[in-house]
Enzyme design. Sequence first.
Site, PDB file in Angstrom:
ATOM      1  N   LEU A 679     -13.607  -2.397  13.387  1.00  0.00           N
ATOM      2  CA  LEU A 679     -14.081  -1.022  13.501  1.00  0.00           C
ATOM      3  C   LEU A 679     -15.459  -1.030  14.148  1.00  0.00           C
ATOM      4  CD1 LEU A 679     -13.251   1.913  12.549  1.00  0.00           C
ATOM      5  CD2 LEU A 679     -14.844   1.548  10.654  1.00  0.00           C
ATOM      6  N   ARG A 683     -21.898   0.621  19.362  1.00  0.00           N
ATOM      7  CA  ARG A 683     -22.703  -0.607  19.413  1.00  0.00           C
ATOM      8  C   ARG A 683     -22.006  -1.553  20.384  1.00  0.00           C
ATOM      9  NH1 ARG A 683     -24.411  -2.232  13.301  1.00  0.00           N
ATOM     10  NH2 ARG A 683     -22.171  -2.521  13.059  1.00  0.00           N
ATOM     11  N   ASP A 755     -16.076  -6.157  10.355  1.00  0.00           N
ATOM     12  CA  ASP A 755     -17.052  -5.318  11.034  1.00  0.00           C
ATOM     13  C   ASP A 755     -17.516  -6.007  12.302  1.00  0.00           C
ATOM     14  OD1 ASP A 755     -16.915  -3.356   9.121  1.00  0.00           O
ATOM     15  OD2 ASP A 755     -18.605  -4.137   7.955  1.00  0.00           O
ATOM     16  N   GLU A 843     -14.674   3.359   1.990  1.00  0.00           N
ATOM     17  CA  GLU A 843     -13.290   2.996   2.282  1.00  0.00           C
ATOM     18  C   GLU A 843     -12.960   1.598   1.775  1.00  0.00           C
ATOM     19  OE1 GLU A 843     -15.299   0.751   5.445  1.00  0.00           O
ATOM     20  OE2 GLU A 843     -15.667   2.603   4.357  1.00  0.00           O
ATOM     21  N   ASP A 844     -13.956   0.710   1.750  1.00  0.00           N
ATOM     22  CA  ASP A 844     -13.723  -0.637   1.239  1.00  0.00           C
ATOM     23  C   ASP A 844     -13.524  -0.631  -0.271  1.00  0.00           C
ATOM     24  OD1 ASP A 844     -16.298   0.203   0.868  1.00  0.00           O
ATOM     25  OD2 ASP A 844     -17.261  -1.608   1.625  1.00  0.00           O
TER      26      ASP A 844
END
Length: 930
Positions: A679, A683, A755, A843-844
Amino acid sequence: MSLNGIKIDGLCLNNDGHGERRQYFKDLKRYVKNTRPSRLAVALLLIFLGYNYIIDHVFNFPTKTRRDIKQIDELKKIKHSISVELRDLENRQNKIQEDISNRQKSLNYVEQSMKKGKAEVERLQREINQLKNEKFEALLPKIPAPARLLATADDSIDLSPPINNNGCQMYNCFDYSRCSLYSQFPVYVYNMEPTGAEPLLRTQFMADVSSVVFGRSPYVTNDPEAACLYIIVVGEIEASQQENSQQQINTAAVSAWLRALPFWRGDGRNHLLVYLSSRSTAQNPLLGVDTGRAIIAQSNFVRNQFRAKFDVVVPFMVSASDDVGDGDGKIKEEIESQVPAMRHYFLSFEGEWSEMGEAAPLVSHVQERDDEKKFLLEEESEFHNVFTDNLSSFRQSQIGGKYLMRTHCDNDGQVTHGYRSEWSLCGNRATRLSLLSQSTFVLIPPVERHDAFTATSLFSLRLHEALNSGAIPVVIGTHAHLPFAEFIDWSKAVVIIPQARITELPFLLSSFPHAEILSMRRQGRFLYETYLMTPHRIVESLLAVIRSRLQIPPMPVDDVAGQLIPHTSHKVDKKEISPGDAQSEFGMPPPEEKMSSNKFMRNYTITTIDSSTSWNDIPGPFHLYPHTPQDRILPTDAQFKGSSNGFRPICGGMGGTGKEYEESLGGNSPREQFTIVMLTYEREQVLMQAVERLQGLPHLNKVVVVWNSPNAPSSDLHWPDIGVEVAVIRTQRNSLNNRFLPYEQIETEAVLSIDDDAHLRHDEMLFGFRVWRESRDRVVGFPGRFHAWNEKDKQWNYNSNHTCELSMVLTGAAFLHKYYLYMYSYWMPAVIRETVDEFLNCEDIAINFLVSHLTRKPPIKVTSRWTFKCPGCPVALSNSDEHFNERQVCINRFAQVFGYMPLVYTQFRADSVLFKTRLPHDKQKCFRFV
């Protein structure tokens, strides 16, 4: 010459005459001192001495000195000769050493070439074996989701008629020829528009059930010629004075109406007559009607009307105003907490025995034997007095806790009557639920005339409300048929005892441990939400019963079609090998082609050997999943005896470490690959670096980048070519729930959620993948967190401190099964996903709650990683106090939605087998740094 008798010959000094000269001068000094010579004698003496000195030192060298000089010259010549020879020898030695060095280099080069050649031969041999295995495996059939094969108008067979319609079973009253295993169970619903000629009235509720509930079913077809099942929604009976008044029905007219249906085919085969009542608890409009070979589904059945494993007992439907949850059965936030295990009342009962209920059906309505008529005409059973006596004794009992036994309703309260042989309900739904929410167990007496009744709506309504409130139902009597009991194992959520055991009931219930009480309460909640909660769920469950009987698989679950962002990849410079990279390890697995996980391998075993399991475990029997974490594994010897397809045992089954270990996946499952889901949000450079670090990672199938930004990637962005596909998916909106959407681009069971700023080494990812393969139903990852109880505030706290106990693994770097992506997106209560969107956070935590709820197991933490540092990354939101406080809110809200805290503690982490083990110098570990 001699002076006073002293001989003073010339001084003959040589290189060895220093001692003689010294003695001579001593004698001369003594002579001069003793004789005192004249000046002339002294002068002559001095002249003589000078002359001798000149002659000896200037004109006349000693012979010995000349020999020495000659000898020195010869030695110098020898030295020169030897020096020349030494230089020659040294030059020759240097040449020899240089030649040896060159030959050693050549030998080393040959040895290295041989090693490389041998390694290349071994690699090619492994690749050849790999290709042979892949070729063999490619020839095996790949099972997709079931294709559709429909029936035609001519697909009907002649069925031998049963002795009577009451003897109908699926084998003699149902035409299987219209229901292929590949048909996907097409269902045709009659459009029963009111014409005024129907023998049964059609209320608005029935119209809604037909158009809305059945209309949403994926099995419904508009082509009756291709249908497997034909459904008729039977109308309700209008009550003129009381809702339970039994209106007289012209059974002949109803029978004629059914025979006139266009696809009745003379005997009603493959028809389902559905009577779903939302108002009356004592109507049975099909009693006495000639329904032929049609299946009947309703709440009220008399004994000889009900055909076991053919007819279906369905729950009583609550009215639309009392519905809990939406049409998809998603629970709302306000549900009863499942803890504490023991509530205010240990056992409760509320009801009233009344003569105002509907009488037992007359003999003329059913074909009864003469010796049964007397039982049908009785108004009370022998058990009634026993039951009331025990209710009185329960009031005085203290075994297990406090009892509440009410056998009379309030005078001004509402009373819902059923049949005369069953206890009426007191109060309205709200007052009953209030009492049930305070009860650990609740008595649910079925109709006492078990010789006449099989199931009643009032009994179903009591069961419905008990499960809704979290009270564990205690059914007195084994004769009652519970809804969908053909497939639902009610014993996991309901205590069912024979009537003769009622006197021992307090002792029995008091023996239940708290863990068993909470387990039954949790299972009851699942059964309620899945099969009883709404009309949509009831109808969906009814269709699942018929489909499960026919062993037809359910519809495949839907993948999410991700919108791909096109991009070009560019070659990247070969990066320097760092510790932990796959190339720095002892060995590398042989190159393998992109390989997707096998799908739908259990299309039909799920409807045969696991039919009961699918009905009694989350999420229920409504969808077919490509694969699940619970799929069975083979015993290890099967890998070598006839079931070797896909397996890659370490060193051919001999086991090993280091190189042998890293070249094969081994384990208990066939070889497979994993997909990385990353996700990202605005960046780009951090993302490019994260993708580039994946170059050369073994077993990687694909990288799925979830582009959460509303802005498209820069046109000049250089995507690195890492040797596998990088699929960039553009989302419809910025939501962290997008991380767990089951994208169709994910073609493997294993998913590594990561991530873009998480720096994981190759060896860490590979080890995490191996651990996940042995614990496929768990979340396996790196950063650990835990939930801590705040005694002061009486709530849960989110804690990220280093601790020896954890209950969550953050999905910024964690492996999980794709099955959980379906569960997160389609089954998990919607309010949790809404909370994630509200805070753009948690969400985690949500996925950890979900997996622990489904498995009742904790996650597995691997390696010593606790946090990740991203050099050059901007400050993360996770470092802010607001982010931490939001997670505090999330963890308590999620616990409220689930009704309990599903997270489970664990006190260990996983490291490789030989980690920190001292090995002999000639042995290798599993990984160098893990």
